[in-house]
Design a protein around this motif. Sequence first.
Motif, mmCIF file in Angstrom:
data_model
loop_
_atom_site.group_PDB
_atom_site.id
_atom_site.type_symbol
_atom_site.label_atom_id
_atom_site.label_comp_id
_atom_site.label_asym_id
_atom_site.label_seq_id
_atom_site.Cartn_x
_atom_site.Cartn_y
_atom_site.Cartn_z
ATOM 1 N N GLY A 23 0.781 -1.230 0.000
ATOM 2 C CA GLY A 23 0.000 0.000 0.000
ATOM 3 C C GLY A 23 0.812 1.280 0.000
ATOM 4 N N LYS A 24 2.125 1.162 -0.079
ATOM 5 C CA LYS A 24 2.997 2.334 -0.128
ATOM 6 C C LYS A 24 3.619 2.414 -1.520
ATOM 7 N N VAL A 25 4.213 3.568 -1.848
ATOM 8 C CA VAL A 25 4.875 3.709 -3.137
ATOM 9 C C VAL A 25 6.064 2.747 -3.186
ATOM 10 N N HIS A 26 6.159 2.033 -4.278
ATOM 11 C CA HIS A 26 7.190 1.020 -4.501
ATOM 12 C C HIS A 26 8.570 1.672 -4.558
ATOM 13 N N GLY A 27 9.557 1.035 -3.917
ATOM 14 C CA GLY A 27 10.928 1.549 -3.936
ATOM 15 C C GLY A 27 11.468 1.708 -5.341
ATOM 16 N N GLY A 28 11.074 0.827 -6.246
ATOM 17 C CA GLY A 28 11.523 0.922 -7.632
ATOM 18 C C GLY A 28 11.004 2.182 -8.313
ATOM 19 N N ALA A 29 9.783 2.592 -7.968
ATOM 20 C CA ALA A 29 9.235 3.836 -8.523
ATOM 21 C C ALA A 29 10.040 5.025 -8.019
ATOM 22 N N VAL A 30 10.398 5.001 -6.738
ATOM 23 C CA VAL A 30 11.197 6.083 -6.168
ATOM 24 C C VAL A 30 12.569 6.134 -6.844
ATOM 25 N N ARG A 59 18.870 5.731 0.946
ATOM 26 C CA ARG A 59 18.258 5.561 2.262
ATOM 27 C C ARG A 59 16.769 5.854 2.140
ATOM 28 N N PHE A 60 15.971 4.824 2.400
ATOM 29 C CA PHE A 60 14.521 4.986 2.429
ATOM 30 C C PHE A 60 14.154 5.284 3.879
ATOM 31 N N VAL A 61 13.852 6.542 4.161
ATOM 32 C CA VAL A 61 13.642 7.013 5.527
ATOM 33 C C VAL A 61 12.191 6.858 5.968
ATOM 34 N N LYS A 62 11.265 7.234 5.084
ATOM 35 C CA LYS A 62 9.828 7.164 5.387
ATOM 36 C C LYS A 62 9.094 6.738 4.131
ATOM 37 N N PRO A 63 7.924 6.103 4.302
ATOM 38 C CA PRO A 63 7.148 5.711 3.111
ATOM 39 C C PRO A 63 6.473 6.908 2.454
ATOM 40 N N ILE A 64 6.176 6.738 1.180
ATOM 41 C CA ILE A 64 5.386 7.712 0.424
ATOM 42 C C ILE A 64 4.027 7.070 0.179
ATOM 43 N N HIS A 65 2.981 7.831 0.388
ATOM 44 C CA HIS A 65 1.626 7.315 0.222
ATOM 45 C C HIS A 65 1.010 7.817 -1.079
ATOM 46 N N VAL A 66 0.116 7.018 -1.626
ATOM 47 C CA VAL A 66 -0.626 7.444 -2.814
ATOM 48 C C VAL A 66 -1.341 8.746 -2.483
ATOM 49 N N GLY A 93 4.482 14.698 1.033
ATOM 50 C CA GLY A 93 3.522 15.095 2.045
ATOM 51 C C GLY A 93 2.139 15.263 1.463
ATOM 52 N N ASP A 94 1.213 15.492 2.346
ATOM 53 C CA ASP A 94 -0.188 15.701 1.985
ATOM 54 C C ASP A 94 -0.305 16.970 1.148
ATOM 55 N N PRO A 95 -0.988 16.904 0.009
ATOM 56 C CA PRO A 95 -1.106 18.096 -0.834
ATOM 57 C C PRO A 95 -1.927 19.227 -0.202
ATOM 58 N N LEU A 102 11.293 14.366 4.525
ATOM 59 C CA LEU A 102 12.293 13.605 3.789
ATOM 60 C C LEU A 102 11.903 12.129 3.806
ATOM 61 N N THR A 103 11.847 11.514 2.626
ATOM 62 C CA THR A 103 11.516 10.095 2.535
ATOM 63 C C THR A 103 12.693 9.271 2.041
ATOM 64 N N THR A 104 13.546 9.877 1.209
ATOM 65 C CA THR A 104 14.643 9.131 0.592
ATOM 66 C C THR A 104 15.782 10.092 0.291
ATOM 67 N N HIS A 105 17.011 9.577 0.393
ATOM 68 C CA HIS A 105 18.194 10.378 0.048
ATOM 69 C C HIS A 105 19.224 9.458 -0.598
ATOM 70 N N CYS A 106 19.990 9.995 -1.553
ATOM 71 C CA CYS A 106 21.093 9.236 -2.138
ATOM 72 C C CYS A 106 22.000 10.157 -2.936
ATOM 73 N N ILE A 107 23.070 9.581 -3.447
ATOM 74 C CA ILE A 107 24.011 10.264 -4.332
ATOM 75 C C ILE A 107 24.008 9.505 -5.662
ATOM 76 N N VAL A 108 23.944 10.254 -6.757
ATOM 77 C CA VAL A 108 23.994 9.662 -8.096
ATOM 78 C C VAL A 108 25.142 10.334 -8.847
ATOM 79 N N ILE A 109 25.938 9.534 -9.535
ATOM 80 C CA ILE A 109 27.005 10.084 -10.365
ATOM 81 C C ILE A 109 26.586 9.938 -11.816
ATOM 82 N N MET A 110 26.568 11.078 -12.498
ATOM 83 C CA MET A 110 26.195 11.140 -13.905
ATOM 84 C C MET A 110 27.429 11.518 -14.717
#
Length: 162
Positions: A23-30, A59-66, A93-95, A102-110
């Motif tokens: 029932g939460k947003v899938h990690g793959g979508a994030v 780091r998945f800190v908190k879930p994201i809800h639909v 957050g709630d619209p 904060l729900t997720t954090h990371c570093i990406v190298i492009m």
Amino acid sequence: MAGQDRELTLRFLAEPADVNFGGKVHGGAVMKWIDLAAYATAAGWSGKYCITAYAGGIRFVKPIHVGNIVEVTGKIIYTGATSMHVAIDVQAGDPKNAERQLTTHCIVIMVAVDDEGKPTPVPEWIPEAEEDIRLRDSALRLMDMRKRIGAEMEAHVKPTID
């Protein structure tokens, strides 16, 4: 214009198609959103097509809800000759109110590439503010750690024969 905007935010609504069986947003979508924001940030900075070379420390800190408003912010924190380290923060957050958590954090190298897919130079980013210097120094420490981890992982990639 290249070398001008080092930060951007993608904003959208988390949809039912993004939900996992819990029932939460899938990690793959994030992770897909993270990749999109990293690309947009790097392409905006470099003015070139960019490819993902590394994504780590997610780091998945908190879930994201639909129904949540999701904000994915990318910020250049270090540039090499052809690469850009992008710090990504995902907040949601709630619209009905402006508060986002904060729900997720990371570093990406492009890496910027030319028409033949070869790495190509990017504008240098030089930190000036104290916080930016701290972020750049963190990116350098993480780069050193990745090199050491890569050396350790060689045993898994190329096993020794006894």
